[in-house]
Motif scaffolding. Structure first.
Motif, PDB file in Angstrom:
ATOM      1  N   TRP A 122       0.904  -1.031   0.085  1.00 48.46           N
ATOM      2  CA  TRP A 122       0.045   0.097   0.050  1.00 48.46           C
ATOM      3  C   TRP A 122       0.809   1.124  -0.078  1.00 48.46           C
ATOM      4  CZ3 TRP A 122      -4.773  -1.004  -1.381  1.00 48.46           C
ATOM      5  CH2 TRP A 122      -5.114  -2.556  -1.315  1.00 48.46           C
ATOM      6  N   PRO A 123       0.347   2.202  -0.643  1.00 52.40           N
ATOM      7  CA  PRO A 123       1.224   3.513  -0.738  1.00 52.40           C
ATOM      8  C   PRO A 123       1.605   4.123   0.617  1.00 52.40           C
ATOM      9  CG  PRO A 123      -0.577   3.678  -2.281  1.00 52.40           C
ATOM     10  CD  PRO A 123      -0.891   2.445  -1.392  1.00 52.40           C
ATOM     11  N   ARG A 124       0.871   4.296   1.508  1.00 54.18           N
ATOM     12  CA  ARG A 124       1.550   4.905   2.774  1.00 54.18           C
ATOM     13  C   ARG A 124       2.375   4.095   3.376  1.00 54.18           C
ATOM     14  NH1 ARG A 124      -1.795   8.291   5.910  1.00 54.18           N
ATOM     15  NH2 ARG A 124      -2.429   8.915   4.015  1.00 54.18           N
ATOM     16  N   GLU A 125       2.435   2.801   3.444  1.00 54.63           N
ATOM     17  CA  GLU A 125       3.424   2.011   3.982  1.00 54.63           C
ATOM     18  C   GLU A 125       4.575   2.213   2.936  1.00 54.63           C
ATOM     19  OE1 GLU A 125       0.387   0.752   3.655  1.00 54.63           O
ATOM     20  OE2 GLU A 125      -0.323   0.652   6.054  1.00 54.63           O
ATOM     21  N   ARG A 126       4.194   2.000   1.702  1.00 55.66           N
ATOM     22  CA  ARG A 126       5.745   2.228   0.868  1.00 55.66           C
ATOM     23  C   ARG A 126       6.467   3.578   1.349  1.00 55.66           C
ATOM     24  NH1 ARG A 126       4.508   0.049  -5.346  1.00 55.66           N
ATOM     25  NH2 ARG A 126       4.075  -2.164  -4.625  1.00 55.66           N
ATOM     26  N   GLY A 247     -11.096   5.774  -3.110  1.00 54.98           N
ATOM     27  CA  GLY A 247      -9.557   5.952  -3.621  1.00 54.98           C
ATOM     28  C   GLY A 247      -8.678   5.286  -2.831  1.00 54.98           C
ATOM     29  N   ARG A 248      -8.970   4.834  -1.611  1.00 57.39           N
ATOM     30  CA  ARG A 248      -8.020   3.801  -0.809  1.00 57.39           C
ATOM     31  C   ARG A 248      -8.381   2.385  -1.373  1.00 57.39           C
ATOM     32  NH1 ARG A 248     -10.265   7.164   3.582  1.00 57.39           N
ATOM     33  NH2 ARG A 248     -11.975   5.548   3.913  1.00 57.39           N
ATOM     34  N   ALA A 249      -9.712   2.188  -1.756  1.00 59.45           N
ATOM     35  CA  ALA A 249      -9.877   0.860  -2.250  1.00 59.45           C
ATOM     36  C   ALA A 249      -9.047   0.586  -3.802  1.00 59.45           C
ATOM     37  CB  ALA A 249     -11.386   0.648  -2.575  1.00 59.45           C
ATOM     38  N   LEU A 250      -8.915   1.824  -4.267  1.00 59.75           N
ATOM     39  CA  LEU A 250      -8.234   1.640  -5.517  1.00 59.75           C
ATOM     40  C   LEU A 250      -6.831   1.510  -5.323  1.00 59.75           C
ATOM     41  CD1 LEU A 250     -10.114   4.352  -7.732  1.00 59.75           C
ATOM     42  CD2 LEU A 250     -10.141   1.779  -8.042  1.00 59.75           C
ATOM     43  N   GLY A 251      -6.119   1.848  -4.230  1.00 61.24           N
ATOM     44  CA  GLY A 251      -4.983   1.807  -3.933  1.00 61.24           C
ATOM     45  C   GLY A 251      -4.151   3.154  -4.533  1.00 61.24           C
ATOM     46  N   ALA A 252      -5.004   4.297  -4.423  1.00 57.96           N
ATOM     47  CA  ALA A 252      -4.370   5.515  -5.001  1.00 57.96           C
ATOM     48  C   ALA A 252      -3.155   5.964  -4.188  1.00 57.96           C
ATOM     49  CB  ALA A 252      -5.522   6.498  -5.092  1.00 57.96           C
ATOM     50  N   LYS A 253      -2.319   6.271  -4.946  1.00 58.81           N
ATOM     51  CA  LYS A 253      -0.901   6.719  -4.094  1.00 58.81           C
ATOM     52  C   LYS A 253      -1.017   8.144  -3.493  1.00 58.81           C
ATOM     53  CE  LYS A 253       2.165   4.048  -7.112  1.00 58.81           C
ATOM     54  NZ  LYS A 253       3.023   3.930  -8.277  1.00 58.81           N
ATOM     55  N   ASP A 254      -0.374   8.466  -2.413  1.00 57.92           N
ATOM     56  CA  ASP A 254      -0.729   9.814  -1.550  1.00 57.92           C
ATOM     57  C   ASP A 254      -0.454  10.968  -2.536  1.00 57.92           C
ATOM     58  OD1 ASP A 254      -1.199   7.861   0.654  1.00 57.92           O
ATOM     59  OD2 ASP A 254       0.641   8.553   1.645  1.00 57.92           O
ATOM     60  N   TYR A 255       0.796  10.939  -3.183  1.00 57.73           N
ATOM     61  CA  TYR A 255       0.931  12.221  -3.788  1.00 57.73           C
ATOM     62  C   TYR A 255      -0.357  12.398  -5.044  1.00 57.73           C
ATOM     63  CZ  TYR A 255       3.268  15.563  -6.946  1.00 57.73           C
ATOM     64  OH  TYR A 255       3.427  16.688  -7.584  1.00 57.73           O
ATOM     65  N   ALA A 256      -0.698  11.356  -5.724  1.00 56.18           N
ATOM     66  CA  ALA A 256      -2.053  11.768  -6.696  1.00 56.18           C
ATOM     67  C   ALA A 256      -2.961  12.108  -5.994  1.00 56.18           C
ATOM     68  CB  ALA A 256      -1.765  10.189  -7.509  1.00 56.18           C
ATOM     69  N   TRP A 257      -3.270  11.450  -4.929  1.00 57.01           N
ATOM     70  CA  TRP A 257      -4.635  11.630  -4.163  1.00 57.01           C
ATOM     71  C   TRP A 257      -4.758  12.896  -3.602  1.00 57.01           C
ATOM     72  CZ3 TRP A 257      -9.327   9.871  -4.398  1.00 57.01           C
ATOM     73  CH2 TRP A 257     -10.229  10.279  -3.457  1.00 57.01           C
TER      74      TRP A 257
END
Length: 310
Positions: A122-126, A247-257
Motif C-alpha cells: 500500500w502507498p502509505r506503507e511504501r 481512492g483507498r480501495a483503488l490503492g491511490a498513491k498519496d501524492y496523486a490523491w
C-alpha cells in the motif's frame, strides 16, 4: 566443515545482495576462493571441508545453486552454523527455486538466509519504507520527496539506486520533490507530470507549455491514459467521504490523491465529469481516425481550466 550462506533473490536484488555479502565476508577476513555455476553437492562439500594452507578463512560462490538439486540428508552433519570455510549459495526468489525447496529443515536451521526487504503493497506503507531506506543510505527525504518517489517508481531496487544518485546530487542536503522530479524523470515524463499537476493546481501556463512540448514528441493516445487516471481520481475525490473510501480501495498513491483533492476543490464534480467524458470521447475518436489530434485535447484542457471556481 563448511558453513552455508544462502541468498534467495532475483534480478538486481540478487546481484546487490551477492555483492554486499561478498564485501561483508572480505571485511571479516575471508578470501574469495572461487566461483562456480551449480555443480554437485558431494564434490562441493568434500572440496571445501577445510581452509587452504595460506588462506584459512575463505568463501566460494555458487550461482544457480538450485541446479544442484536436493541436499543429501546423509551429509547434514558436515554443515556447521559457523566456519572458516563459507559456501555462498545463490538461489532465486520464486517459489520453485527457493532454498527451502532443496535444503532439509535441520540443515536450513544452521544456515543464514538473506532476502531483500519486503516491499509494502500500500502507498502509505511504501512511503514509510522509502523514508526509512533513505535515512539508512544517508539521503534524507522530505515527506513530499518520499511521496514523489512512490508515485514514480515501483521497483524497490530502482528506488534504492535513485536514492543513491540523489544523495550525490544533494550531498548533505535534504531531498525534496523537485529534486526527485529532476533526477528520476526524462524530459517527456517531466512534461507529463507538469501537465498532470498543473491541471490539479490550476497552473494554466505550465499546462499549455507542457501540452505544446508533448505534442511535438509524444503520441496522443498513450498520453491520454495518465491524464484520465489522474482526473478520474479527482472525480472520485469530488464525491466527498465516499470518494476517499474509493481512492483507498483503488490503492491511490498519496501524492496523486493529494493532487486529485486539489482538483476536486478547484473544479467541482460537474466540470470533472465533463472533462473525463471528453477524454474518453477524444480517445475513441482518435482510434477511429475522426479525432482532432492534440488540438482536441487542448480544447478540453482549456475548457476545464476556465471552469475553475472563483
Amino acid at each position: 566443515m563448511p558453513q552455508l550462506l544462502l541468498i534467495a533473490a532475483s534480478g538486481t536484488a540478487q546481484r546487490r545482495l551477492l555483492e554486499e555479502t561478498c564485501a561483508e565476508l572480505e571485511k571479516k577476513g575471508y578470501t574469495a576462493a572461487g566461483r562456480q555455476e551449480g555443480g554437485e553437492w558431494n564434490s562441493l562439500l568434500s572440496d571445501n571441508m577445510t581452509g587452504g594452507l595460506f588462506d584459512e578463512k575463505r568463501f566460494v560462490v555458487v550461482e544457480s545453486a538450485f541446479s544442484m538439486g536436493q541436499f543429501p540428508e546423509k551429509l547434514a552433519s558436515v554443515v556447521e552454523p559457523s566456519s572458516d570455510v563459507v559456501l555462498l549459495l545463490v538461489y532465486e526468489s520464486d517459489a520453485k527455486s527457493q532454498p527451502s525447496k532443496f535444503i532439509p529443515k535441520d540443515v536450513l536451521a544452521k544456515c543464514r538466509v538473506m532476502k531483500p526487504a519486503e516491499f509494502p503493497r500500500w502507498p502509505r506503507e511504501r512511503q514509510a519504507w522509502v523514508t526509512r531506506l533513505a535515512n539508512e543510505l544517508g539521503a534524507p527525504l522530505t515527506a513530499q520527496g518520499a511521496a514523489m518517489i512512490v508515485e514514480l517508481l515501483d521497483d524497490p531496487e530502482e528506488i534504492r539506486a535513485q536514492l543513491k544518485s540523489l544523495k550525490f546530487l544533494k550531498k548533505n542536503g535534504t531531498i525534496d520533490a523537485a529534486d526527485v522530479r529532476q533526477m528520476c524523470l526524462d524530459d517527456g515524463s517531466r512534461n507529463l507530470l507538469r501537465l498532470l499537476d498543473g491541471l490539479c493546481t490550476g497552473d494554466a501556463a505550465g499546462v499549455v507549455a507542457s501540452l505544446r512540448a508533448m505534442s511535438s514528441s509524444a503520441d496522443l493516445i498513450p498520453s491520454i491514459t495518465p491524464i484520465h487516471n489522474r482526473m478520474r481520481l479527482a472525480w472520485y475525490a469530488s464525491l466527498g467521504n465516499d470518494g476517499a473510501a474509493i481512492g483507498r480501495a483503488l490503492g491511490a498513491k498519496d501524492y496523486a490523491w493529494r493532487m486529485a483533492q486539489q482538483a476536486a476543490r478547484r473544479y467541482g464534480r460537474t466540470a470533472l465529469t465533463e472533462f473525463v467524458c471528453a477524454l474518453l470521447r477524444i480517445s475513441i475518436e482518435e482510434r477511429s481516425g475522426r479525432g482532432a489530434g492534440w488540438n482536441g485535447l487542448e480544447t478540453a484542457v482549456i475548457t476545464l481550466l476556465a471552469s475553475a471556481r472563483r
